[in-house]
Design a protein around this motif. Structure first.
Motif, short mmCIF file in Angstrom:
data_model
loop_
_atom_site.label_atom_id
_atom_site.label_comp_id
_atom_site.label_asym_id
_atom_site.label_seq_id
_atom_site.Cartn_x
_atom_site.Cartn_y
_atom_site.Cartn_z
N PHE A 49 57.65 79.64 97.96
CA PHE A 49 58.27 78.32 98.05
C PHE A 49 57.71 77.33 97.02
N SER A 50 57.08 77.88 95.99
CA SER A 50 56.62 77.08 94.84
C SER A 50 55.75 75.91 95.24
N ASN A 51 54.85 76.16 96.21
CA ASN A 51 53.91 75.12 96.66
C ASN A 51 54.62 73.84 97.09
N ASN A 52 55.74 73.99 97.78
CA ASN A 52 56.51 72.84 98.25
C ASN A 52 55.60 71.89 99.05
N PRO A 53 55.54 70.62 98.68
CA PRO A 53 54.60 69.71 99.34
C PRO A 53 54.93 69.43 100.81
N LYS A 54 56.14 69.75 101.24
CA LYS A 54 56.50 69.54 102.65
C LYS A 54 55.94 70.63 103.56
N LEU A 55 55.44 71.72 102.96
CA LEU A 55 54.92 72.84 103.74
C LEU A 55 53.41 72.74 103.89
N LYS A 56 52.95 72.83 105.12
CA LYS A 56 51.51 72.81 105.40
C LYS A 56 51.15 74.12 106.10
N PHE A 57 50.27 74.88 105.49
CA PHE A 57 49.90 76.20 106.01
C PHE A 57 48.63 76.09 106.85
N ILE A 58 48.69 76.65 108.07
CA ILE A 58 47.58 76.56 109.01
C ILE A 58 47.20 77.96 109.47
N ILE A 59 45.96 78.35 109.22
CA ILE A 59 45.45 79.62 109.75
C ILE A 59 45.12 79.42 111.22
N GLY A 60 45.67 80.26 112.07
CA GLY A 60 45.40 80.15 113.51
C GLY A 60 46.10 81.25 114.27
N ASP A 61 45.79 81.34 115.53
CA ASP A 61 46.34 82.38 116.40
C ASP A 61 46.79 81.73 117.70
#
Length: 329
Positions: A49-61
């Motif tokens: 997604f070309s580092n889209n600024p609207k996307l926030k990636f969260i590591i979690g379970d």
């Protein structure tokens, strides 16, 4: 409805997550939080997604309540996709399936209520209907937890969708068959009688969005889905790909497999309405007055069970569906 909203997607780095994010971005949300436990998959998705600024990636379970609680902070909509989905894996490791599919769903419900989420959409499966395998049992319990969530909160609304087999997703039968055919290997078939429901990934996401936009809480949305014999699917692929020497080898049903799948059971059909030309909507056995008033004008369905053996696609219809999805290129 999603414009300027904060959206959380659990299990976001799978096939469903990619298409859901692609379609959600068209609504111009404020932020989409992508919650999963696979760091490498998140890196690949961020690049896609070309580092889209609207996307926030969260590591979690989802098994970790505090992790999902923090992820739900200031969220408007939750799409709960996270699950262990492979039937043999869940049969072999039932406690792990319980942790993700049941405890994880309970955590999503609790966290969403506490953080004031507006609506939660849960992805369930045809295998949750009259389940005989552990995966289906966990998804059936997950459905109950989601629908029950509506009685735990006056503000957060919960809704389910049920899907069949999504063409081309990770680990699904079509790419598996295609790989074997290209390598000149025979195709293992567990039973030549077996039938399954199929839909495209785009149709699956449209079902998700319809449930998010049109539900009032407590419903289960089901798509009117096409079905076919697995042997017909395999033979269409063999014929189209010009590999006449490929054979089908019947290997026997694996633990927990059904010959036919159900999307709506005999117990549920009396509470099921025709939502429109594409969808059914199932109400709980004890619907709220709000639910009754919302759907009482819609016609009830005229079948007892909605089973994958009821109306099978012809080979030409299967071919058209595979061509439409780009799986015979």
């Amino acid at each position: 409805m999603f414009q300027n909203q904060v959206i959380l997607v659990t299990g976001a780095t799978g096939s469903w997550g990619y298409e859901l994010v692609r379609q959600l971005l068209d609504f111009d949300p404020k932020e989409i939080r992508l919650f999963s436990r696979n760091e490498f998959a998140q890196v690949n998705m961020k690049r896609f997604f070309s580092n889209n600024p609207k996307l926030k990636f969260i590591i979690g379970d989802v098994r970790d309540y505090l992790s999902i609680l923090e992820a739900c902070k200031n969220v408007d909509f939750v799409f709960h996709l996270a699950a262990l989905k492979h039937v043999p894996v869940c049969e072999d490791q039932p406690t792990e399936a319980m942790k993700t599919n049941v405890k994880g769903t309970e955590n999503v419900v609790r966290a969403s209520i506490l953080q004031g989420v507006k609506k939660v959409v849960d992805v369930s499966s045809d295998k949750a209907v009259e389940p005989i395998n552990f995966y289906g049992m966990t998804k059936a319990i997950g459905e109950k937890l989601i629908i029950h969530g509506n009685s735990e909160s006056e503000n957060t609304r919960f809704v389910c969708i049920r899907g069949g087999n999504v063409l081309g997703t990770n680990g699904s039968v079509v790419p598996f068959f295609k790989k074997l055919i290209l390598e000149g290997e025979d195709i293992p078939i567990t039973s030549k009688l077996m039938t399954r429901f199929f839909l495209t990934i785009s149709e699956a996401i449209q079902l998700l969005l319809t449930a998010a936009l049109d539900s009032i809480g407590g419903e289960t949305f089901v798509m009117k889905m096409k079905s076919c014999k697995i042997v017909d699917l395999a033979n269409v692929m063999i014929e189209h790909m010009g590999k006449p020497n490929i054979e089908l080898k019947e290997i026997g049903i694996r633990p927990g497999e059904k010959i036919h799948e159900l999307l709506i059971s005999e117990h549920e059909s009396p509470h099921t309405h025709e939502f429109n030309s594409n969808y059914y909507v199932i109400l709980p056995t004890n619907p709220s007055n709000l639910l009754q008033n919302q759907y009482h004008n819609l016609p009830k369905v005229n079948f007892k069970r909605y089973e994958s053996s009821d109306a099978l696609m012809s080979k030409s219809e299967i071919r058209d569906l595979l061509l439409k999805g780009g799986f015979l290129n």
